[in-house]
Design a protein around this motif. Sequence first.
Motif, PDB file in Angstrom:
ATOM      1  N   LYS A  12     -20.294  -7.881  -8.042  1.00 21.67           N
ATOM      2  CA  LYS A  12     -20.977  -9.101  -7.605  1.00 21.67           C
ATOM      3  C   LYS A  12     -20.063 -10.317  -7.729  1.00 21.67           C
ATOM      4  O   LYS A  12     -20.076 -11.203  -6.865  1.00 21.67           O
ATOM      5  CB  LYS A  12     -22.250  -9.310  -8.419  1.00 21.67           C
ATOM      6  N   ARG A  13     -19.246 -10.326  -8.780  1.00 24.81           N
ATOM      7  CA  ARG A  13     -18.340 -11.465  -8.972  1.00 24.81           C
ATOM      8  C   ARG A  13     -17.254 -11.484  -7.892  1.00 24.81           C
ATOM      9  O   ARG A  13     -16.903 -12.545  -7.365  1.00 24.81           O
ATOM     10  CB  ARG A  13     -17.712 -11.408 -10.370  1.00 24.81           C
ATOM     11  N   ILE A  14     -16.721 -10.307  -7.562  1.00 22.92           N
ATOM     12  CA  ILE A  14     -15.702 -10.242  -6.495  1.00 22.92           C
ATOM     13  C   ILE A  14     -16.276 -10.773  -5.188  1.00 22.92           C
ATOM     14  O   ILE A  14     -15.655 -11.592  -4.499  1.00 22.92           O
ATOM     15  CB  ILE A  14     -15.205  -8.791  -6.308  1.00 22.92           C
ATOM     16  N   VAL A  15     -17.483 -10.330  -4.854  1.00 21.84           N
ATOM     17  CA  VAL A  15     -18.100 -10.745  -3.591  1.00 21.84           C
ATOM     18  C   VAL A  15     -18.412 -12.239  -3.605  1.00 21.84           C
ATOM     19  O   VAL A  15     -18.168 -12.956  -2.620  1.00 21.84           O
ATOM     20  CB  VAL A  15     -19.366  -9.915  -3.308  1.00 21.84           C
ATOM     21  N   THR A  40     -25.024  -5.858   0.306  1.00 24.64           N
ATOM     22  CA  THR A  40     -25.973  -5.477  -0.731  1.00 24.64           C
ATOM     23  C   THR A  40     -25.269  -4.581  -1.738  1.00 24.64           C
ATOM     24  O   THR A  40     -24.572  -3.632  -1.363  1.00 24.64           O
ATOM     25  CB  THR A  40     -27.162  -4.709  -0.122  1.00 24.64           C
ATOM     26  N   ILE A  41     -25.437  -4.881  -3.020  1.00 18.29           N
ATOM     27  CA  ILE A  41     -24.810  -4.106  -4.095  1.00 18.29           C
ATOM     28  C   ILE A  41     -25.918  -3.389  -4.863  1.00 18.29           C
ATOM     29  O   ILE A  41     -26.823  -4.026  -5.395  1.00 18.29           O
ATOM     30  CB  ILE A  41     -24.000  -5.019  -5.033  1.00 18.29           C
ATOM     31  N   GLN A  47     -32.137  10.154   3.655  1.00 18.85           N
ATOM     32  CA  GLN A  47     -30.823   9.607   3.362  1.00 18.85           C
ATOM     33  C   GLN A  47     -30.973   8.329   2.533  1.00 18.85           C
ATOM     34  O   GLN A  47     -32.039   7.701   2.525  1.00 18.85           O
ATOM     35  CB  GLN A  47     -30.061   9.263   4.648  1.00 18.85           C
ATOM     36  N   LEU A  48     -29.910   7.930   1.840  1.00 14.74           N
ATOM     37  CA  LEU A  48     -29.947   6.663   1.128  1.00 14.74           C
ATOM     38  C   LEU A  48     -30.132   5.530   2.131  1.00 14.74           C
ATOM     39  O   LEU A  48     -29.436   5.456   3.142  1.00 14.74           O
ATOM     40  CB  LEU A  48     -28.654   6.445   0.337  1.00 14.74           C
ATOM     41  N   LYS A  49     -31.077   4.663   1.851  1.00 13.58           N
ATOM     42  CA  LYS A  49     -31.415   3.580   2.770  1.00 13.58           C
ATOM     43  C   LYS A  49     -30.308   2.527   2.773  1.00 13.58           C
ATOM     44  O   LYS A  49     -29.867   2.065   1.709  1.00 13.58           O
ATOM     45  CB  LYS A  49     -32.736   2.954   2.328  1.00 13.58           C
ATOM     46  N   LEU A  50     -29.854   2.176   3.966  1.00 18.04           N
ATOM     47  CA  LEU A  50     -28.876   1.099   4.119  1.00 18.04           C
ATOM     48  C   LEU A  50     -29.660  -0.169   4.440  1.00 18.04           C
ATOM     49  O   LEU A  50     -30.115  -0.379   5.560  1.00 18.04           O
ATOM     50  CB  LEU A  50     -27.863   1.437   5.225  1.00 18.04           C
ATOM     51  N   ARG A  51     -29.802  -1.017   3.434  1.00 17.09           N
ATOM     52  CA  ARG A  51     -30.693  -2.173   3.558  1.00 17.09           C
ATOM     53  C   ARG A  51     -30.075  -3.314   4.343  1.00 17.09           C
ATOM     54  O   ARG A  51     -30.788  -4.174   4.865  1.00 17.09           O
ATOM     55  CB  ARG A  51     -31.073  -2.655   2.158  1.00 17.09           C
ATOM     56  N   SER A  52     -28.771  -3.359   4.386  1.00 12.52           N
ATOM     57  CA  SER A  52     -28.091  -4.475   5.029  1.00 12.52           C
ATOM     58  C   SER A  52     -26.884  -3.939   5.796  1.00 12.52           C
ATOM     59  O   SER A  52     -26.584  -2.743   5.737  1.00 12.52           O
ATOM     60  CB  SER A  52     -27.662  -5.496   3.969  1.00 12.52           C
ATOM     61  N   ILE A 112     -22.904  -1.517  -0.787  1.00 11.89           N
ATOM     62  CA  ILE A 112     -22.012  -1.012  -1.836  1.00 11.89           C
ATOM     63  C   ILE A 112     -22.866  -0.293  -2.875  1.00 11.89           C
ATOM     64  O   ILE A 112     -23.762  -0.895  -3.477  1.00 11.89           O
ATOM     65  CB  ILE A 112     -21.221  -2.162  -2.484  1.00 11.89           C
ATOM     66  N   PHE A 113     -22.596   1.003  -3.071  1.00 10.86           N
ATOM     67  CA  PHE A 113     -23.323   1.800  -4.057  1.00 10.86           C
ATOM     68  C   PHE A 113     -22.422   2.080  -5.253  1.00 10.86           C
ATOM     69  O   PHE A 113     -21.275   2.506  -5.096  1.00 10.86           O
ATOM     70  CB  PHE A 113     -23.804   3.114  -3.447  1.00 10.86           C
ATOM     71  N   LEU A 114     -22.951   1.851  -6.441  1.00 14.94           N
ATOM     72  CA  LEU A 114     -22.227   2.111  -7.682  1.00 14.94           C
ATOM     73  C   LEU A 114     -22.979   3.199  -8.422  1.00 14.94           C
ATOM     74  O   LEU A 114     -24.140   3.011  -8.794  1.00 14.94           O
ATOM     75  CB  LEU A 114     -22.166   0.838  -8.540  1.00 14.94           C
ATOM     76  N   GLY A 115     -22.367   4.357  -8.615  1.00 17.30           N
ATOM     77  CA  GLY A 115     -23.110   5.441  -9.238  1.00 17.30           C
ATOM     78  C   GLY A 115     -22.225   6.553  -9.726  1.00 17.30           C
ATOM     79  O   GLY A 115     -21.002   6.473  -9.674  1.00 17.30           O
ATOM     80  N   GLY A 116     -22.880   7.613 -10.188  1.00 17.29           N
ATOM     81  CA  GLY A 116     -22.140   8.735 -10.749  1.00 17.29           C
ATOM     82  C   GLY A 116     -22.651  10.046 -10.223  1.00 17.29           C
ATOM     83  O   GLY A 116     -22.833  10.235  -9.024  1.00 17.29           O
ATOM     84  N   GLN A 117     -22.949  10.954 -11.152  1.00 12.93           N
ATOM     85  CA  GLN A 117     -23.264  12.337 -10.819  1.00 12.93           C
ATOM     86  C   GLN A 117     -24.488  12.469  -9.919  1.00 12.93           C
ATOM     87  O   GLN A 117     -24.577  13.402  -9.125  1.00 12.93           O
ATOM     88  CB  GLN A 117     -23.502  13.118 -12.120  1.00 12.93           C
TER      89      GLN A 117
END
Length: 733
Positions: A351-354, A410-411, A429-434, A438-443
Motif C-alpha cells: 500500500k505504501r509503494i502504491v 486493489t490490494i 475464480q478469484l474475483k477481480l474487483r478493479s 494485487i493479491f498477497l498470500g501463501g499456501q
Amino acid sequence: MLKGTALNLTGTFYPNYKAANTTFNPATFTCAEETVRELLSSTTTSDHPGMLLGKVQSGKTRTFISILALAFDNSFDIAIILSKNSRALIEQTYKRLRSEFAPFVEDGDLEIYDIMHAPEKFGKFELESKLVFVAKKQTDNLERLSALFRENPAMAGKRTLIIDDEADSASIGYAKKAGLIEARKIALQISELRSAIQQSSFLQVTATPYSLYLQPTEIEVTNVTEFKPTRPAFTKLVPVPSDYVGGEIYFGESSRSETDTLESLIHHTVDHREFDRLKKQDGRSFSLDEVLTTRNLAGYRTAIVTFIVGGTIRRLTGKNEGGKDKKLRYSFLLHSEAGRDAHNWQEKLTKRIVSELEMAAVEKKKIFSDLVTAAYEDLAKSLRLDRKPVPSLIELLSATAAALQDEHITITKVNSDDDVAALLDDTGQLKLRSPLNIFLGGQVLDRGVTLANLIGFYYGRRPNKFQQDTVLQHSRMYGYRRPDLAVTRFYTSKAIRHAMAQMEEFDASLRATVEAGGDRAIQFIRKAANGTIVPCSPNKILVATTQTLRPHKRILPIGFQSGYRTGASGIGKAIQAIDERIEKLGGFNSAKPTLVNLNVAIDFLNRIEPTLEFPEDDAPPFDWDAARSALTHLSQQAAKPADRGKVLLWAANDRNSARLASESSHATYIETPDSERTEGQLAKTYAVSQPILFLLRQNGTEGKGWRGTPFYWPVVRAQSQTPVAIYTAETIN
C-alpha cells in the motif's frame, strides 16, 4: 458396454453442453468421448483407476465436466467429485459446476450438492434426476458420503462415477512422516465409499503425475531400478492447445537464451536477501519513506510498478482493439511467506509503494517518470518481439498516473481458506474487483485456485526441501495466458529458478514416459556409501536434489570464480599438471575425442574441483559428487558390455569465456562455455553410446571477470543412446 459399442451422443446433457460451449477446443470433447467410452468398457478401481492427465491450469476441470455431461447420457446416474481438503477449492468446484450445468439444474434434470449440506435421505422422485455430490478429501466429508449411500439402498444401486480431482492430494496411500496416517486413512475411506456403491467407475484427475507413481513396480536389471509406471486401467491426456503457457515457456531452452526472446524476458532475478525484507519490517534495511528509491527493495518495487504499467498497456491496447474498459482486468500475486504477520507487513508495504507512486505522479516527480519509463522500456522489448502494439511513452505516463489517481489498484490479503472463499466469483475464480488487482498470500492460493489474467508473479517461497507437486502447483502463472505473455513477468531468485527448472525437467521426463506407455522406462538411481551407483525406489526421491539424465543433457558448473594463480591455495601447479595429462592423452583441439577409462575422466573432475570457487551465495548450486555419479552412470549404459566404463574426452585451450553475462541479458552468469557449432557437433557425432567430457581451458583474464589465471571449465554431455534416469543426491529416510 463392450469395446467398440457406440456412445449415445444425442442425449439430454452432452449435445446441449457442447452447443453452449462452442469456444471449447474440439479436442476437449474428443477426449471426453474417449474417456467415457473407456469408463464404460473398463473395470476401474482406486487401485487401478482411469486417469485424466493434464497440466497445471490446462483445462482439466473443463474436460472432466464434459466427461460428466456425456456420462449422464450413457447410463451414469450419480457423480461424486472428490476435491482437495480446502473450503475455497470445494466452493470453487461447487460454483463452477452450478454455473456450467445451470440449464439442467433449472429444468430439474440435475441437482448438485455439497455433501455437508446434502439431505440425509433421497426419495424415488429425487432419484429420477441426475445427482452430483462435491466432497472434500477429509474424514467428516467422506464419512457422510459413505453413510449417505449405505442408508439409501436405492441410491447405492445407481451407476456412479467417482472423480478424484487433484488425485495426488491425500488420496494416494503414501505420505511422509506426520501425514502418513491421515493420507492412508483418506485412501481407506475412499475404498470404503466404493464398497458402499454397487456399480462405480473411478477416474483420477491430476497435473502432477509424480505423486501418483510413488509406489511403482520396480524391476532390477543390471544394477539399475527401472520405474515402469503402474498402468492405470487407461490414461487419457487433457488436450493442451497452443495458447497454453506452461513450464516449457518458463523454463525451456528459449527461456535461457542469451539473446532476448519472449520467454527469456519474462524472468527478473531478485536478490534472495529481499525475501527476508518481505518477511518482517526492519528499519535497518530501509524505511517506508524510501520505498521508491531504496536498492534493498528493488525487485519487489520493480514487480509492482511493472505490473501497473503492463496492465495499463493491455488496457490501452485492448480498448483500441474494441475491448470493453470495465472487462479489462489483470492480477498480480506475491507468494513469499506463509505467516499472517508477514502478510500484514506485505500489505502495509505494498500500500505504501502504491500511495507513494500516486503522490509522485500527482506532484510530477522525476522518480515517477523514471520508474514508469524503466518498466515501459522493459515491456516494450517483449511487445515488439510479440508483434503487439506499443503505446507512446507520453500516452502511457498519462494513463498510469490516471490509473493511480482513479484508484484502479486493489490490494487484497489472502490468509486463509475463508478469505479465498469470500473472494470467489460466480464461476469459482478469484474475483477481480478493479482493473489492477494485487493479491498477497501463501499456501491457500495453490492447487486449483485460479487467478484470471495473471501478468505478474513474485515468488519467494524457500522451503528446506522443495516438493515437486507443491512447487508445480504454486505455479499459478501457468494457464491460457498467451495473449498477455508479452507483459507477463516472473520474479524470483536464481536459486529458486534453478530448482524450478530442475523440477520442470523432471516433470517433463516423467510425463513423457507416462504418456508414451509401452516399455518406456525411467531409471531411478543414487550413490551408495561405497561410491557405486545403485537402484533407488522412486518414493525415496527428494526432487530438489535430483538431476534428470537424458540424451544430450549438459552438466556443468555455473557462477563460479577461478582460484588465484599463486599463494597457499594457488591453482597454477594444478592447472599445469592437468595440461600435462591432456597432452599425454592426445592434446588439445584434436579432430575427434579420445576414449578413456571412467577413472581417468573422474580424476580430471577431482583435479578441477579445488581450482574453482563459488563466492556468491546466489550462484546455482553445483554438486561435484552428483556430476561424478552421473558420469559413472552414463558410462555404464552402452549396449555392449565391452564398451561400458568408458568416457569420451576432448580438450580445448585458449578459450575466452566471460564470467558474467552482459548487462542486457536476463542471466547473471555465462552458462555456455561450450558452443553448439564445436562441442555440440562433436557430441552429436561421437557421443552415441558413451558420454563425453569436455575440458575447456580458459585464459581467465581479468577483463573477462576472472582472476588473471588459466583454469578448466568442465562440461559433461550425455550420449544420445541413454535411457532417461533420475539421479538423487539425497533420499527420504
